[in-house]
Scaffold this motif. Structure first.
Motif, PDB file in Angstrom:
ATOM      1  N   ARG A 152      -4.907   0.184 -10.889  1.00 34.77           N
ATOM      2  CA  ARG A 152      -3.795   1.084 -11.245  1.00 34.77           C
ATOM      3  C   ARG A 152      -2.555   0.305 -11.654  1.00 34.77           C
ATOM      4  NH1 ARG A 152      -2.894   5.663  -6.762  1.00 34.77           N
ATOM      5  NH2 ARG A 152      -1.697   6.571  -8.452  1.00 34.77           N
ATOM      6  N   LEU A 153      -2.352  -0.845 -11.005  1.00 34.07           N
ATOM      7  CA  LEU A 153      -1.147  -1.623 -11.269  1.00 34.07           C
ATOM      8  C   LEU A 153      -1.180  -2.330 -12.611  1.00 34.07           C
ATOM      9  CD1 LEU A 153      -0.439  -3.183  -7.818  1.00 34.07           C
ATOM     10  CD2 LEU A 153       1.006  -1.623  -9.096  1.00 34.07           C
ATOM     11  N   LEU A 154      -2.335  -2.367 -13.212  1.00 28.88           N
ATOM     12  CA  LEU A 154      -2.432  -3.060 -14.495  1.00 28.88           C
ATOM     13  C   LEU A 154      -2.119  -2.119 -15.658  1.00 28.88           C
ATOM     14  CD1 LEU A 154      -5.586  -5.208 -13.651  1.00 28.88           C
ATOM     15  CD2 LEU A 154      -3.184  -5.682 -13.172  1.00 28.88           C
ATOM     16  N   THR A 155      -1.719  -0.885 -15.321  1.00 30.41           N
ATOM     17  CA  THR A 155      -1.254   0.066 -16.329  1.00 30.41           C
ATOM     18  C   THR A 155       0.033  -0.467 -16.957  1.00 30.41           C
ATOM     19  OG1 THR A 155      -1.995   1.756 -14.796  1.00 30.41           O
ATOM     20  CG2 THR A 155      -0.723   2.526 -16.670  1.00 30.41           C
ATOM     21  N   PRO A 156       0.077  -0.535 -18.285  1.00 29.66           N
ATOM     22  CA  PRO A 156       1.229  -1.172 -18.927  1.00 29.66           C
ATOM     23  C   PRO A 156       2.576  -0.548 -18.584  1.00 29.66           C
ATOM     24  CG  PRO A 156      -0.526  -0.815 -20.518  1.00 29.66           C
ATOM     25  CD  PRO A 156      -0.954  -0.150 -19.238  1.00 29.66           C
ATOM     26  N   PRO A 161       4.688  -5.707  -9.846  1.00 28.30           N
ATOM     27  CA  PRO A 161       5.075  -6.382  -8.606  1.00 28.30           C
ATOM     28  C   PRO A 161       4.988  -7.901  -8.778  1.00 28.30           C
ATOM     29  CG  PRO A 161       2.843  -5.548  -8.409  1.00 28.30           C
ATOM     30  CD  PRO A 161       3.347  -5.107  -9.755  1.00 28.30           C
ATOM     31  N   CYS A 162       5.803  -8.616  -7.998  1.00 29.74           N
ATOM     32  CA  CYS A 162       5.740 -10.080  -8.089  1.00 29.74           C
ATOM     33  C   CYS A 162       5.358 -10.707  -6.755  1.00 29.74           C
ATOM     34  CB  CYS A 162       7.052 -10.642  -8.625  1.00 29.74           C
ATOM     35  SG  CYS A 162       8.451 -10.394  -7.547  1.00 29.74           S
ATOM     36  N   GLY A 163       4.841  -9.885  -5.837  1.00 30.92           N
ATOM     37  CA  GLY A 163       4.396 -10.467  -4.586  1.00 30.92           C
ATOM     38  C   GLY A 163       4.212  -9.427  -3.501  1.00 30.92           C
ATOM     39  N   LEU A 164       4.004  -9.911  -2.289  1.00 32.60           N
ATOM     40  CA  LEU A 164       3.704  -9.062  -1.137  1.00 32.60           C
ATOM     41  C   LEU A 164       4.683  -9.342  -0.002  1.00 32.60           C
ATOM     42  CD1 LEU A 164      -0.204  -9.563  -0.955  1.00 32.60           C
ATOM     43  CD2 LEU A 164       1.062  -7.821  -2.263  1.00 32.60           C
ATOM     44  N   MET A 165       4.851  -8.338   0.848  1.00 32.27           N
ATOM     45  CA  MET A 165       5.713  -8.480   2.018  1.00 32.27           C
ATOM     46  C   MET A 165       4.975  -7.965   3.239  1.00 32.27           C
ATOM     47  SD  MET A 165       7.722  -6.406   4.185  1.00 32.27           S
ATOM     48  CE  MET A 165       9.390  -5.823   4.427  1.00 32.27           C
ATOM     49  N   THR A 166       5.228  -8.581   4.380  1.00 28.55           N
ATOM     50  CA  THR A 166       4.678  -8.010   5.613  1.00 28.55           C
ATOM     51  C   THR A 166       5.567  -8.333   6.805  1.00 28.55           C
ATOM     52  OG1 THR A 166       2.607  -7.575   6.808  1.00 28.55           O
ATOM     53  CG2 THR A 166       3.213  -9.884   6.540  1.00 28.55           C
ATOM     54  N   MET A 167       5.328  -7.622   7.888  1.00 22.97           N
ATOM     55  CA  MET A 167       5.935  -7.914   9.176  1.00 22.97           C
ATOM     56  C   MET A 167       4.816  -8.153  10.180  1.00 22.97           C
ATOM     57  SD  MET A 167       9.288  -5.637   9.766  1.00 22.97           S
ATOM     58  CE  MET A 167       8.758  -4.094   9.062  1.00 22.97           C
ATOM     59  N   ALA A 168       4.992  -9.205  10.976  1.00 27.47           N
ATOM     60  CA  ALA A 168       4.000  -9.495  12.013  1.00 27.47           C
ATOM     61  C   ALA A 168       4.234  -8.550  13.194  1.00 27.47           C
ATOM     62  CB  ALA A 168       4.128 -10.942  12.453  1.00 27.47           C
ATOM     63  N   PRO A 169       3.196  -8.325  13.987  1.00 30.97           N
ATOM     64  CA  PRO A 169       3.397  -7.532  15.208  1.00 30.97           C
ATOM     65  C   PRO A 169       4.448  -8.207  16.091  1.00 30.97           C
ATOM     66  CG  PRO A 169       1.058  -7.995  14.859  1.00 30.97           C
ATOM     67  CD  PRO A 169       1.806  -8.785  13.851  1.00 30.97           C
ATOM     68  N   LEU A 170       5.211  -7.399  16.819  1.00 29.74           N
ATOM     69  CA  LEU A 170       6.199  -7.950  17.744  1.00 29.74           C
ATOM     70  C   LEU A 170       5.508  -8.822  18.789  1.00 29.74           C
ATOM     71  CD1 LEU A 170       8.670  -5.053  18.581  1.00 29.74           C
ATOM     72  CD2 LEU A 170       9.136  -7.190  17.352  1.00 29.74           C
ATOM     73  N   SER A 171       6.098  -9.994  19.027  1.00 30.08           N
ATOM     74  CA  SER A 171       5.530 -10.868  20.045  1.00 30.08           C
ATOM     75  C   SER A 171       6.567 -11.898  20.466  1.00 30.08           C
ATOM     76  CB  SER A 171       4.296 -11.577  19.487  1.00 30.08           C
ATOM     77  OG  SER A 171       3.937 -12.647  20.323  1.00 30.08           O
ATOM     78  N   LEU A 194      -7.908 -10.548  -9.000  1.00 33.56           N
ATOM     79  CA  LEU A 194      -8.242  -9.244  -9.570  1.00 33.56           C
ATOM     80  C   LEU A 194      -7.356  -8.889 -10.762  1.00 33.56           C
ATOM     81  CD1 LEU A 194      -8.731  -6.970  -6.400  1.00 33.56           C
ATOM     82  CD2 LEU A 194     -10.494  -7.767  -7.989  1.00 33.56           C
ATOM     83  N   SER A 195      -6.229  -9.574 -10.885  1.00 31.01           N
ATOM     84  CA  SER A 195      -5.261  -9.223 -11.931  1.00 31.01           C
ATOM     85  C   SER A 195      -5.624  -9.778 -13.293  1.00 31.01           C
ATOM     86  CB  SER A 195      -3.862  -9.703 -11.549  1.00 31.01           C
ATOM     87  OG  SER A 195      -3.494  -9.231 -10.292  1.00 31.01           O
ATOM     88  N   GLN A 196      -6.571 -10.677 -13.333  1.00 27.14           N
ATOM     89  CA  GLN A 196      -7.066 -11.243 -14.599  1.00 27.14           C
ATOM     90  C   GLN A 196      -5.945 -11.701 -15.519  1.00 27.14           C
ATOM     91  OE1 GLN A 196      -9.156  -7.618 -15.554  1.00 27.14           O
ATOM     92  NE2 GLN A 196     -11.109  -8.530 -14.959  1.00 27.14           N
TER      93      GLN A 196
END
Ligand SMILES: *Cc1c(COP(=O)(O)O)cnc(C)c1O
Length: 236
Positions: A152-156, A161-171, A194-196
């Motif tokens: 879906r993201l390869l739709t012109p 997006p230029c990357g990913l974000m995450t949060m680790a579980p609290l610890s 996958l983005s070819q």
């Protein structure tokens, strides 16, 4: 008063920068690969202004409304990072005011952004938030949702997006965050495949005050630091 706040912030900033540099050294990375985003959600505008005078230009806010107010009160060369949940009805001002949105967490929000971001105009850089740990309390795409629907993201006409974000579980332990950060990096590599060649995902936004060194070792390019930077401030 202001002098002592300035000294304290300068000291915290210097220590933080040194710890980032040491983590980069351990990971054989160049320290300019890592950008520190000062997360200012818990401090008053005055503190932001002092950080600005000390040379900081990357500021993160978790609430769109607060980002809007603060960006209006700060010099135009600040780069604003929205790091908290964005409702679709607040997306339009954020597209104008934020240089980065770290927290794109659903296909519906992505569809909304697609209607707002003309491909040729300056627009925020977009990171997809991933719920790597699968906690039900967390926002973000499930890794499999991204894998299965990546085309879906390869739709012109869609924002890229230029990357990913995450949060680790609290610890209490920074090491507990390592598997989450490692998985985000592997997922990025997989999605990149996958983005070819149609888009590239150089950025990983991961690591906060308690776990940024581990995140840098695992490949973070943006770390989001609040409490550590403001340690010792009366208000924080
Ligand atoms: C508040 C916040 C941070 C900063 O957390 P600290 O532990 O204070 O460094 C980072 N990322 C997000 C998404 C946040 O909401």
């Amino acid at each position: 008063m202001t002098d002592s706040v300035r000294d304290l912030l300068q000291r915290n900033l210097t220590q933080l920068t040194q710890r980032v540099q040491q983590a980069c050294l351990r990971a054989a990375r160049a320290s300019d690969e890592v950008t520190i985003v000062a997360v200012t959600k818990s401090v008053p505008l005055d503190v932001i202004k002092i950080l600005y005078e000390l040379g900081c230009r990357e500021f993160g806010e978790s609430r769109p409304q607060q980002l809007q107010l603060r960006s209006a009160a700060c010099p135009p060369d600040v780069h604003w990072h929205l790091i908290g949940h964005l409702q679709r009805n607040k997306a339009a001002p954020m597209c104008r005011l934020a240089q980065w949105i770290h927290s794109v967490d659903s296909w519906r929000l992505m569809e909304r952004l697609a209607t707002l971001i003309p491909s040729e105009a300056p627009s925020p850089r977009i990171l997809l938030e991933v719920n790597v740990s699968g906690e039900t309390t967390k926002q973000g795409f499930a890794p499999d949702d991204l894998r299965n629907n990546w085309q879906r993201l390869l739709t012109p006409s869609w924002p890229v997006p230029c990357g990913l974000m995450t949060m680790a579980p609290l610890s209490e332990s920074p090491e507990a965050a390592r598997p989450t950060f490692h998985e985000l990096r592997l997922l990025r590599d997989e999605l990149q495949q996958l983005s070819q060649g149609k888009l590239s995902l150089p950025h990983l936004s991961m690591g906060m005050s308690g776990d940024f060194e581990v995140a840098v070792e695992e490949g973070a390019t943006l770390i989001r630091i609040g409490s550590l930077l403001f340690e010792g401030l009366p208000s924080a």
